[in-house]
Structures are given as C-alpha cells and as structure tokens.
Write a protein that holds these residues in place. Structure first.
Motif, short mmCIF file in Angstrom:
data_model
loop_
_atom_site.label_atom_id
_atom_site.label_comp_id
_atom_site.label_asym_id
_atom_site.label_seq_id
_atom_site.Cartn_x
_atom_site.Cartn_y
_atom_site.Cartn_z
N UNK A 159 1.98 2.05 11.64
CA UNK A 159 1.34 2.30 10.39
C UNK A 159 -0.36 1.89 10.48
N UNK A 160 -0.98 2.88 9.65
CA UNK A 160 -2.33 2.84 9.48
C UNK A 160 -2.70 2.52 8.10
N UNK A 161 -3.41 1.59 7.80
CA UNK A 161 -3.80 1.01 6.43
C UNK A 161 -5.40 1.42 6.43
N UNK A 162 -5.88 2.20 5.34
CA UNK A 162 -7.31 2.35 5.18
C UNK A 162 -7.48 1.58 3.90
N UNK A 163 -8.82 0.56 3.90
CA UNK A 163 -8.86 -0.13 2.52
C UNK A 163 -10.28 -0.89 2.85
N UNK A 164 -10.50 -1.39 1.89
CA UNK A 164 -11.96 -2.21 1.85
C UNK A 164 -11.88 -3.41 2.81
N UNK A 165 -12.91 -3.74 3.27
CA UNK A 165 -12.99 -4.97 4.12
C UNK A 165 -12.20 -6.20 3.47
#
Length: 301
Positions: A85-91
């Motif tokens: 599972x890949x999660x893309x989001x703010x630091x």
C-alpha cells in the motif's frame, strides 16, 4: 473513468453525511483520494473491494481528510492483505500513522510505503504505463495539495478489416498498434493511418480541496475533463470563506470557467446550509456545467 463520492461534507461527520473521501477508477486502477472518518464503511456500502486499493492520496492533515486512514490500514491487516500500500501525503503523515501502529502493536503484514510531500511546486508523484498523477499546490491553513490524474495516450486501435484486406500476419499487430507503418512482402508500404483508428482522447480529473480562491492553479488544471473543487460556503458567507481559507461556489465556478474545464463537481459543503442545490444554483451563474457531489453518488465519464 468513474468517480465515487464516499464523503463530501466539511468539518465533522453526521449520521447522514460523511467527511471527504472519494474513489477514482481510471484505466482499471483504483485511487482513494482523502480518507475521512467513515471511509471504510462507505467503501463497504458501495461494494468496493478493499484489496483493489493500492494507492491513497491525502491532501492535507486536517482531520476531516485523513482520520479514517489508520482504521482503514488496520482493517487491511485484519483482512490479511498481501499487496503493498502506497500513501502519498504531506510530511508528517508517516509519523502520525506509525505512532498509532506502534502504540497499538498493530504492525501491518503488508508493505506500507509513505511518499511524503513538501514541495510548493507541482510535481509528478505517481506514474505507471497507463496513468500519471501530479500535485496541485493549494492555499489553505496548512500545507495542502490537490491531485491531477491523467490517462496516458493509449495505443492505436487496430482496423481489423484493413489488416485482413492487406493479409497482414498477427505477429505485426502490436507494431501496428504502436503506430508503425508496415511493408508488405512485395515491398509496398502501408501507412499506419490505413491500418488503425485513433485512440480515445485521454481523460483527466483534478481534485482540489481545501483551498482559498487561487488563480495560480488555473494553468495546472486547464482543459481537464472534470474538476472537483471545494465550495464550502455560499457567497453570502464569502468573508467567512476568506477567514477560514476556503472557497465559495461562485469562486469554484470562476476557477472552472477560467481553466476551461469540461465539468465542475462541487463538494466540501458546510453543514450550515439546508440544501446543497443552492451551491449549484450559485455556481451556474458563472459556469454552466455544474454537478453536485453527494455521499454515495457516482459519476461515469
């Protein structure tokens, strides 16, 4: 391209409305965009298979956009998920999720990969052979990105009647679909245009929530097929929109008009209003092709 709205209301969940989350199906890929509370319940209501979600995009770290993520990840583990599972989001998204997993001793049994975002410029964050995803920097009270999903140009479509007429063998079909001309055994050159049809125009979808009115995004979303733009307030509360760094329906429509998009979907409504139809009425005074998001609603494009 199909968009399913899992939740589209601002701030807090209610018994009959849910905070932001939506599922985009494009080129047989499922992308989850934001993950407010109740997302996994909405996924079940809409009969969406959890195992098909391999990429999650989080716009910003306000609770109504990601508080459902830890629950969804935990459920993935309970369902014995094997896919990464890949999660893309703010630091910061990685720290928040890993802290909860660590303190609850609930480490997932699948690969969990975080792609933390910090740039204030648009950047490519996902690409495969069918789809690319870029960020759309937005202006909100915390670091926020929208996301632009674009299909890649497909291979050309084989003109079956034409290849039969020229008696072209199957071993050349892929080269033809890739756009190549073909020489017959007698040396005659057959142009690709005679053997194929143009592919469908690639579709595109832009997700923009939450943001103040921001014309800087216009060049990034210009001519997209579908734009989802937050419309938290009506124009009567324009001053409140400015104060909270949100947009009105008219402002969303103005962005759509200036970007010359195909369709505008409004969402992220404040729950202070009795009817969401008011948002459509206001927006249509500026831009004609307005649709309203609502929980459980699907759009096929």
């Amino acid at each position: 391209m199909k968009l399913t709205i899992l939740g589209c209301y601002a701030a807090t969940p209610r018994t009959f409305t849910n905070p932001t989350s939506q599922l985009l199906e494009i080129k047989n890929r499922l992308f989850l965009v934001d993950c407010g509370e109740g997302t996994q319940v909405q996924l079940r209501k809409n009969k969406i298979k959890f195992s098909k979600i391999n990429h999650i995009f989080i716009s910003h770290l306000h609770g109504d956009h990601f508080y459902g993520l830890i629950g969804l990840i935990s459920t993935f583990s309970l369902l014995n998920r094997n896919n990464d599972l890949a999660v893309y989001g703010p630091k910061g998204i990685k720290e928040i999720i890993l802290l909860q997993l660590r303190l609850s001793n609930s480490w997932p049994n699948f690969g969990l990969h975080f792609h933390e975002l910090t740039s204030n410029q648009s950047e490519l964050i996902f690409e495969d052979d069918k789809v690319i995803v870029k960020t759309i920097p937005l202006k909100h009270r915390v670091y926020t990105n929208g996301f632009l999903f674009e299909e890649k140009i497909a291979e050309r479509k084989l003109n079956v009647d034409a290849v039969r007429e020229y008696q072209i063998e199957k071993c050349y079909f892929q080269n033809i679909k890739n756009g190549k001309d073909i020489f017959l055994d007698d040396g005659t050159l057959i142009s690709n245009e005679k053997l194929t049809f143009d592919p469908e125009k690639p579709k595109s979808y832009a997700f923009c929530s939450d943001t103040i009115y921001n014309e800087a995004i216009i060049t990034l979303i210009e001519n997209v097929d579908v734009l989802y733009h937050e419309a938290t307030f009506l124009q009567s509360e324009a001053s409140l929109a400015t104060k909270t760094m949100h947009s009105t329906a008219i402002e969303a429509a103005t962005i759509a008009k200036k970007a010359q998009v195909g369709k505008l979907i409004l969402g992220h409504y404040s729950t202070r209003y009795d009817a969401i139809s008011l948002f459509k009425e206001e927006a249509e005074t500026v831009f004609p092709n307005v649709l309203l998001a609502d929980d459980g609603k699907s759009f096929d494009f």
